[in-house]
Scaffold this active site. Structure first.
Site, PDB file in Angstrom:
ATOM      1  N   ASP A  36      17.994 -33.042 -46.561  1.00 49.11           N
ATOM      2  CA  ASP A  36      16.690 -31.898 -45.283  1.00 49.11           C
ATOM      3  C   ASP A  36      18.416 -31.302 -45.745  1.00 49.11           C
ATOM      4  O   ASP A  36      19.306 -31.247 -46.277  1.00 49.11           O
ATOM      5  CB  ASP A  36      17.366 -32.396 -44.302  1.00 49.11           C
ATOM      6  CG  ASP A  36      16.905 -31.327 -43.277  1.00 49.11           C
ATOM      7  OD1 ASP A  36      15.957 -30.240 -43.662  1.00 49.11           O
ATOM      8  OD2 ASP A  36      16.974 -31.672 -41.993  1.00 49.11           O
ATOM      9  N   ASN A  84       5.171 -31.987 -41.698  1.00 50.93           N
ATOM     10  CA  ASN A  84       6.028 -30.990 -42.825  1.00 50.93           C
ATOM     11  C   ASN A  84       3.877 -30.230 -43.635  1.00 50.93           C
ATOM     12  O   ASN A  84       5.018 -28.869 -44.144  1.00 50.93           O
ATOM     13  CB  ASN A  84       6.643 -31.634 -44.392  1.00 50.93           C
ATOM     14  CG  ASN A  84       7.930 -31.696 -43.868  1.00 50.93           C
ATOM     15  OD1 ASN A  84       8.443 -32.671 -44.503  1.00 50.93           O
ATOM     16  ND2 ASN A  84       9.011 -30.763 -42.685  1.00 50.93           N
TER      17      ASN A  84
HETATM   18  C1  IPE Z   1      12.649 -34.258 -42.736  1.00 51.24           C
HETATM   19  O1  IPE Z   1      13.309 -32.480 -42.722  1.00 51.24           O
HETATM   20  C2  IPE Z   1      11.782 -34.801 -43.795  1.00 51.24           C
HETATM   21  C3  IPE Z   1      11.905 -34.529 -45.179  1.00 51.24           C
HETATM   22  C4  IPE Z   1      13.624 -34.120 -45.186  1.00 51.24           C
HETATM   23  C5  IPE Z   1      11.084 -34.775 -45.616  1.00 51.24           C
HETATM   24  P1  IPE Z   1      12.278 -31.867 -41.471  1.00 51.24           P
HETATM   25  O2  IPE Z   1      13.117 -30.536 -41.995  1.00 51.24           O
HETATM   26  O3  IPE Z   1      10.818 -31.654 -41.601  1.00 51.24           O
HETATM   27  O4  IPE Z   1      13.207 -31.904 -40.182  1.00 51.24           O
HETATM   28  P2  IPE Z   1      12.830 -31.552 -39.011  1.00 51.24           P
HETATM   29  O5  IPE Z   1      11.821 -30.726 -38.703  1.00 51.24           O
HETATM   30  O6  IPE Z   1      14.043 -30.777 -39.040  1.00 51.24           O
HETATM   31  O7  IPE Z   1      13.027 -32.754 -37.890  1.00 51.24           O
HETATM   32  C1  IPE Z   2      14.582 -30.505 -46.622  1.00 50.98           C
HETATM   33  O1  IPE Z   2      14.703 -28.862 -46.673  1.00 50.98           O
HETATM   34  C2  IPE Z   2      13.449 -30.649 -47.582  1.00 50.98           C
HETATM   35  C3  IPE Z   2      11.604 -30.931 -47.341  1.00 50.98           C
HETATM   36  C4  IPE Z   2      11.470 -30.981 -45.729  1.00 50.98           C
HETATM   37  C5  IPE Z   2      10.446 -30.673 -48.014  1.00 50.98           C
HETATM   38  P1  IPE Z   2      14.189 -27.850 -45.513  1.00 50.98           P
HETATM   39  O2  IPE Z   2      12.701 -27.609 -46.524  1.00 50.98           O
HETATM   40  O3  IPE Z   2      13.890 -29.295 -44.481  1.00 50.98           O
HETATM   41  O4  IPE Z   2      15.532 -27.073 -45.885  1.00 50.98           O
HETATM   42  P2  IPE Z   2      15.833 -26.713 -43.961  1.00 50.98           P
HETATM   43  O5  IPE Z   2      16.299 -27.575 -42.804  1.00 50.98           O
HETATM   44  O6  IPE Z   2      14.612 -25.953 -44.095  1.00 50.98           O
HETATM   45  O7  IPE Z   2      16.624 -26.276 -44.510  1.00 50.98           O
HETATM   46 MG    MG Z   3      15.089 -29.173 -42.533  1.00 56.09          MG
END
Ligand code: IPE
Ligand code: IPE
Ligand code: MG
Length: 266
Positions: A36, A84
């Site tokens: 993340d 997502n």
């Molecule tokens: C969790 O990250 C899913 C992945 C890392 C693929 P998110 O960024 O989607 O999670 P939330 O929304 O902060 O819980």
């Molecule tokens: C994790 O990074 C990757 C996916 C969830 C696909 P994020 O895209 O959630 O990055 P932040 O949390 O917005 O920084």
């Molecule tokens: Mg994230």
């Protein structure tokens, strides 16, 4: 296995010294990672979010190499959750394209290093070209056994359990399973992670301290490691710090400290 001194003043040590501190006999068998913070990494630099996802691929490579080097046989990474799909199409399309490029680019390297690739999640909800690459890389690495890389794609832990229960109910109706025979190992065998031990260590980057619908069944006794480091900055050194921290944990599985050496992990 507890190595209480392992994380004392380790933050400044160079990688070689961190490696020397690791107890090779007490490594996790299976590491799961919620990758993340890619978006924030990019935003901090005034870059589009996809630049963070692209940079994050380098951290994925580092983790695969480190696990291979240390003999850790299973690595499971959360690349895309079911939730997502709520993101704007411009980001989900870019992520699917990036996945496809990664698979095309990495197939030979996975084969050369003996890494078996497996995808879990609702893969068929992905665009067909990404789906086809996922299946191709799975087929072409199915015989490899140095390590298993499981990538969670369009994955949700609750749906995984629902799917398992639906199949199990069908098998009961078909007379293949007697309801009295249902126990934890039997149900676990219906999950998409069947054949893998439960994760010993879960890492989540970017400072969030939640599970976000990842491996809900499998994480029952997993050690959790939350770090503020954003995923694109989570490289070998950061991973070694996580492993050293893991080695300070007392795993009791509900028993007493003195009993833990006789506990067997499932
Ligand atoms: C969790 O990250 C899913 C992945 C890392 C693929 P998110 O960024 O989607 O999670 P939330 O929304 O902060 O819980
Ligand atoms: C994790 O990074 C990757 C996916 C969830 C696909 P994020 O895209 O959630 O990055 P932040 O949390 O917005 O920084
Ligand atoms: Mg994230």
């Amino acid at each position: 296995m507890v190595n209480k001194d392992a994380t004392a003043n380790t933050d400044q040590l160079p990688e070689a010294e961190l490696l020397a501190l690791l107890d090779r006999t007490a490594l996790p068998r299976h590491i799961a990672i919620i990758m993340d913070g890619n978006g924030r990494w990019a935003e901090l630099r005034g870059l589009p979010r996809i630049a963070g996802h692209t940079e994050g691929i380098k951290s994925v490579r580092d983790m695969i190499t480190l696990c291979r080097d240390l003999g850790i046989k299973a690595l499971t990474i959360y690349a895309f959750s079911q939730e997502n799909w709520k993101r704007p199409a411009i980001e989900t399309n870019a992520l699917m394209m990036l996945l496809e490029q990664y698979l095309q680019h990495e197939l030979d390297a996975l084969i050369e290093t003996g890494v078996r690739f497996r995808a879990i999640g609702q893969i068929d909800s992905m665009p067909s070209s990404a789906y086809n690459w996922v299946r191709k890389v799975e087929r072409n690495t199915a015989h490899l056994d140095k390590m298993t890389l499981t990538v969670a794609l369009s994955y949700g832990g609750r749906s995984e359990i629902v799917d398992a229960v639906r199949q199990l109910a069908q098998d009961c109706m078909d007379g293949k399973v007697q309801p009295e025979a249902i126990d934890e190992p039997l149900l676990a065998g219906y999950l998409s992670t069947h054949g893998l031990p439960d994760p010993d260590l879960l890492i989540r980057t970017s400072g969030e301290a939640r599970i976000s619908n990842f491996l809900l069944w499998q994480l029952a006794y997993t050690e959790m490691y939350f770090t503020p480091t954003l995923w694109p900055d989570f490289r070998r050194r950061e991973a070694l710090l996580a492993l050293l921290e893991y080695q300070t944990r007392e795993r009791r599985f509900g028993g007493r400290v003195s009993d833990t050496h006789s506990q067997s992990r499932t």
